[in-house]
Enzyme design. Structure first.
Site, PDB file in Angstrom:
ATOM      1  N   GLY A   7      37.775  33.471  27.290  1.00  0.00           N
ATOM      2  CA  GLY A   7      38.512  34.445  28.092  1.00  0.00           C
ATOM      3  C   GLY A   7      37.571  35.400  28.808  1.00  0.00           C
ATOM      4  O   GLY A   7      37.101  36.378  28.211  1.00  0.00           O
TER       5      GLY A   7
ATOM      6  N   THR B 275      37.797  35.741  32.874  1.00  0.00           N
ATOM      7  CA  THR B 275      38.341  36.167  34.169  1.00  0.00           C
ATOM      8  C   THR B 275      39.505  37.166  34.004  1.00  0.00           C
ATOM      9  O   THR B 275      40.349  37.018  33.118  1.00  0.00           O
ATOM     10  CB  THR B 275      38.825  34.928  34.962  1.00  0.00           C
ATOM     11  OG1 THR B 275      37.755  33.986  35.006  1.00  0.00           O
ATOM     12  CG2 THR B 275      39.228  35.294  36.381  1.00  0.00           C
TER      13      THR B 275
ATOM     14  N   GLU C 139      28.484  25.404  30.823  1.00  0.00           N
ATOM     15  CA  GLU C 139      29.749  25.018  31.464  1.00  0.00           C
ATOM     16  C   GLU C 139      29.482  24.384  32.830  1.00  0.00           C
ATOM     17  O   GLU C 139      30.060  23.355  33.172  1.00  0.00           O
ATOM     18  CB  GLU C 139      30.626  26.262  31.614  1.00  0.00           C
ATOM     19  CG  GLU C 139      31.984  25.992  32.242  1.00  0.00           C
ATOM     20  CD  GLU C 139      32.794  27.284  32.443  1.00  0.00           C
ATOM     21  OE1 GLU C 139      32.190  28.327  32.761  1.00  0.00           O
ATOM     22  OE2 GLU C 139      34.023  27.232  32.286  1.00  0.00           O
TER      23      GLU C 139
HETATM   24  C1  LIG Z   1      42.757  25.941  36.705  1.00  0.00           C
HETATM   25  C2  LIG Z   1      41.812  27.073  36.405  1.00  0.00           C
HETATM   26  C3  LIG Z   1      41.300  27.209  35.117  1.00  0.00           C
HETATM   27  C4  LIG Z   1      40.471  28.294  34.808  1.00  0.00           C
HETATM   28  N1  LIG Z   1      40.034  28.457  33.500  1.00  0.00           N
HETATM   29  C5  LIG Z   1      39.365  29.591  33.164  1.00  0.00           C
HETATM   30  C6  LIG Z   1      39.042  29.867  31.786  1.00  0.00           C
HETATM   31  O1  LIG Z   1      39.333  29.075  30.880  1.00  0.00           O
HETATM   32  N2  LIG Z   1      38.421  31.046  31.496  1.00  0.00           N
HETATM   33  C7  LIG Z   1      38.104  31.961  32.446  1.00  0.00           C
HETATM   34  O2  LIG Z   1      37.552  32.999  32.097  1.00  0.00           O
HETATM   35  N3  LIG Z   1      38.383  31.725  33.765  1.00  0.00           N
HETATM   36  C8  LIG Z   1      39.004  30.565  34.129  1.00  0.00           C
HETATM   37  N4  LIG Z   1      39.318  30.321  35.465  1.00  0.00           N
HETATM   38  C9  LIG Z   1      38.991  31.334  36.479  1.00  0.00           C
HETATM   39  C10 LIG Z   1      37.897  30.901  37.431  1.00  0.00           C
HETATM   40  O3  LIG Z   1      36.651  30.967  36.797  1.00  0.00           O
HETATM   41  C11 LIG Z   1      38.033  31.816  38.659  1.00  0.00           C
HETATM   42  O4  LIG Z   1      39.242  31.471  39.324  1.00  0.00           O
HETATM   43  C12 LIG Z   1      36.875  31.677  39.582  1.00  0.00           C
HETATM   44  O5  LIG Z   1      35.719  32.189  38.957  1.00  0.00           O
HETATM   45  C13 LIG Z   1      37.123  32.453  40.882  1.00  0.00           C
HETATM   46  O6  LIG Z   1      37.544  33.757  40.587  1.00  0.00           O
HETATM   47  P1  LIG Z   1      38.858  34.342  41.269  1.00  0.00           P
HETATM   48  O7  LIG Z   1      39.925  33.335  41.143  1.00  0.00           O
HETATM   49  O8  LIG Z   1      39.129  35.685  40.727  1.00  0.00           O
HETATM   50  O9  LIG Z   1      38.459  34.462  42.793  1.00  0.00           O
HETATM   51  P2  LIG Z   1      37.910  35.743  43.551  1.00  0.00           P
HETATM   52  O10 LIG Z   1      36.769  36.365  42.814  1.00  0.00           O
HETATM   53  O11 LIG Z   1      39.059  36.587  43.923  1.00  0.00           O
HETATM   54  O12 LIG Z   1      37.345  35.066  44.865  1.00  0.00           O
HETATM   55  C14 LIG Z   1      38.199  34.360  45.784  1.00  0.00           C
HETATM   56  C15 LIG Z   1      37.335  33.617  46.771  1.00  0.00           C
HETATM   57  O13 LIG Z   1      36.666  34.579  47.575  1.00  0.00           O
HETATM   58  C16 LIG Z   1      35.355  34.157  47.859  1.00  0.00           C
HETATM   59  N5  LIG Z   1      34.425  35.235  47.475  1.00  0.00           N
HETATM   60  C17 LIG Z   1      34.609  36.211  46.540  1.00  0.00           C
HETATM   61  N6  LIG Z   1      33.549  37.048  46.516  1.00  0.00           N
HETATM   62  C18 LIG Z   1      32.678  36.602  47.455  1.00  0.00           C
HETATM   63  C19 LIG Z   1      31.392  37.026  47.908  1.00  0.00           C
HETATM   64  N7  LIG Z   1      30.781  38.088  47.387  1.00  0.00           N
HETATM   65  N8  LIG Z   1      30.791  36.299  48.865  1.00  0.00           N
HETATM   66  C20 LIG Z   1      31.398  35.223  49.405  1.00  0.00           C
HETATM   67  N9  LIG Z   1      32.607  34.772  49.016  1.00  0.00           N
HETATM   68  C21 LIG Z   1      33.230  35.442  48.052  1.00  0.00           C
HETATM   69  C22 LIG Z   1      35.105  32.857  47.109  1.00  0.00           C
HETATM   70  O14 LIG Z   1      35.280  31.770  48.004  1.00  0.00           O
HETATM   71  C23 LIG Z   1      36.219  32.783  46.097  1.00  0.00           C
HETATM   72  O15 LIG Z   1      36.635  31.459  45.869  1.00  0.00           O
HETATM   73  C24 LIG Z   1      40.108  29.220  35.814  1.00  0.00           C
HETATM   74  C25 LIG Z   1      40.605  29.057  37.115  1.00  0.00           C
HETATM   75  C26 LIG Z   1      41.454  28.017  37.408  1.00  0.00           C
HETATM   76  C27 LIG Z   1      41.991  27.906  38.803  1.00  0.00           C
END
Ligand SMILES: Cc1cc2nc3c(=O)[nH]c(=O)nc-3n(C[C@H](O)[C@H](O)[C@H](O)COP(=O)(O)OP(=O)(O)OC[C@H]3O[C@@H](n4cnc5c(N)ncnc54)[C@H](O)[C@@H]3O)c2cc1C
Length: 386
Positions: free
Chosen positions: A122, A124, A244
């Site tokens: 956990g 995100t 990972e």
């Molecule tokens: C099916 C699934 C399973 C998951 N499982 C886990 C889990 O088990 N444990 C866990 O902790 N997390 C998990 N995650 C979370 C995952 O690690 C995050 O979704 C991922 O790290 C992206 O974070 P966010 O969704 O908050 O996107 P955000 O941080 O909101 O970013 C959105 C988009 O904006 C762009 N962006 C953001 N900042 C910048 C920047 N500085 N420069 C350029 N581009 C940028 C990127 O393209 C990014 O894709 C999971 C996600 C999914 C969809």
């Protein structure tokens, strides 16, 4: 690679033999009902593959991330989806490297026997997103316990795990020198936590991936479940994240080979305008290009794994492997879907399912943009952009 050239041929054959009992049809049926591949994960556990990283003294096979990545690769290469169980591989790295001997003695033998599952991590949160050090979930020490409040999102396999590694802030961001300080990791016993300060809300999503929102309202964790030293959790979690990335790179490689095999076979057989579609360069070239990129990504994946197993810094290689592999598998997926024509959209061909599954890895566990930003800053020395 020929069998003679492959130092891991025996391992691959063992996993392939198990996967043969769970063909793509099995995963298709599980996907259609948005279920969990229980029978497959049970078989994998019973065969000992999910205890690959656990040292022999605790009842596991004492293998490295290299071998763990091959096990996961083979699942995807056989048409399955290792996302249902890959957490146990990379979470293990965190417990093995930073857990105390008491924690290891308490949990590892039971995990090796298949009695406990360590499938969840956990990290995100909805407001912090990729900016991990901005997380707001707190764990406050009160006597012999920590009390956790806050929220997480996208936390996978919680409903199919007994243990979860949780990242929370133990010192307010305003009181630390750097935001990466004051974060700690804990081993949460989900069997005790759910319904007692922790609530789980499933998120319906594009892939058949069990993932959830988590709400913490006064969850109590025994202080002995803190992993390593309080306040150093961010550094510890990075090890898990590198493992990972290397392991998910291997899954993308497995997907990529599956797509290439599938489309090569199809393009050789499908006759349109009196000849196999694969005789046209417009069809051959995207497939050949994806194959070349996949082979190159595979080399970087093995380099990342080698460095992780040798205890060398591997952040750059793990990130680059994940970037290259996710891109190559996506190219292969696109070619596979495109050259199956309309049939690519039919569930019975498994292409659309694998297409959705491999697409995830452009976003999670880290987006391609953030990998580029990491390489620009940490490898090339450019100013930090975020
Ligand atoms: C099916 C699934 C399973 C998951 N499982 C886990 C889990 O088990 N444990 C866990 O902790 N997390 C998990 N995650 C979370 C995952 O690690 C995050 O979704 C991922 O790290 C992206 O974070 P966010 O969704 O908050 O996107 P955000 O941080 O909101 O970013 C959105 C988009 O904006 C762009 N962006 C953001 N900042 C910048 C920047 N500085 N420069 C350029 N581009 C940028 C990127 O393209 C990014 O894709 C999971 C996600 C999914 C969809």
């Amino acid at each position: 690679m020929n069998r003679e050239d492959d130092p891991h041929a025996e391992l691959r054959e063992g996993v392939r033999a198990l996967c043969a009992a769970f063909p793509p049809e099995y995963f298709r049926e599980v996907d259609a009902r948005r279920g969990y591949p229980d029978a497959f994960v049970d078989a994998l556990t019973r065969a000992g593959w999910l205890a690959a990283l656990i040292p022999a003294e605790y009842g596991g096979s004492g293998l490295g991330v290299t071998e763990a990545s091959i096990i996961m690769e083979e699942i995807n290469r056989a048409g399955g989806n290792a996302g249902a169980c890959h957490g146990q591989m990379y979470n293990m790295g965190t417990l093995l490297r930073h857990g105390s001997s008491e924690q290891k003695a308490r949990y590892l033998p039971a995990i090796a026997r298949g009695e406990l599952r360590l499938q969840s991590m956990g990290v995100t949160e909805p407001t912090a997103g990729t900016d991990t050090t901005a997380i707001r979930t707190t764990a406050e020490r009160r006597g012999d316990r920590y009390v956790v409040n806050g929220q997480k999102v996208w936390i996978s396999r919680v409903q199919h795990s007994d243990l979860m590694i949780l990242l929370a802030r133990t010192t307010p961001a305003a009181e630390v020198r750097k935001r990466s300080e004051g974060l700690s990791i804990f081993l949460v016993d989900l069997r005790q936590a759910i319904g007692h300060g922790m609530e789980v809300r499933p998120i319906a999503n594009m892939v058949n991936h069990e993932t959830n929102e988590l709400f913490f309202d006064g969850l109590e964790i025994p202080a002995e479940n803190l992993i390593g030293e309080e306040g150093k959790g961010f550094r510890y979690i990075l090890d898990g994240l590198n493992a990972e990335r290397a392991i998910i790179a291997a899954e993308c490689i497995g997907d990529g080979y599956w797509f290439i095999d599938k489309v090569t076979r199809y393009a050789g057989e499908r006759v349109v305008f009196g000849r196999p579609i694969g005789q046209n360069q417009g069809v051959q070239f995207p497939i050949a290009e994806a194959h070349i990129e996949l082979e190159a990504a595979n080399l970087m994946r093995f380099e990342a794994c080698r460095r992780f197993d040798a205890g060398l810094p591997c952040g750059a290689q793990a990130n680059m492997a994940k970037y290259l592999a996710a891109k190559a598998s996506w190219e292969a997926a696109n070619a596979c879907l495109q050259f199956h024509g309309g049939f690519g959209f039919a569930a019975d061909y498994d292409v659309e399912r694998k297409f959705r599954e491999t697409r995830l890895y452009q976003v999670a566990p880290i987006s391609t943009n953030l990998i580029l930003a990491y390489v620009a800053e940490h490898v090339l020395g450019l100013p930090r952009s975020y």
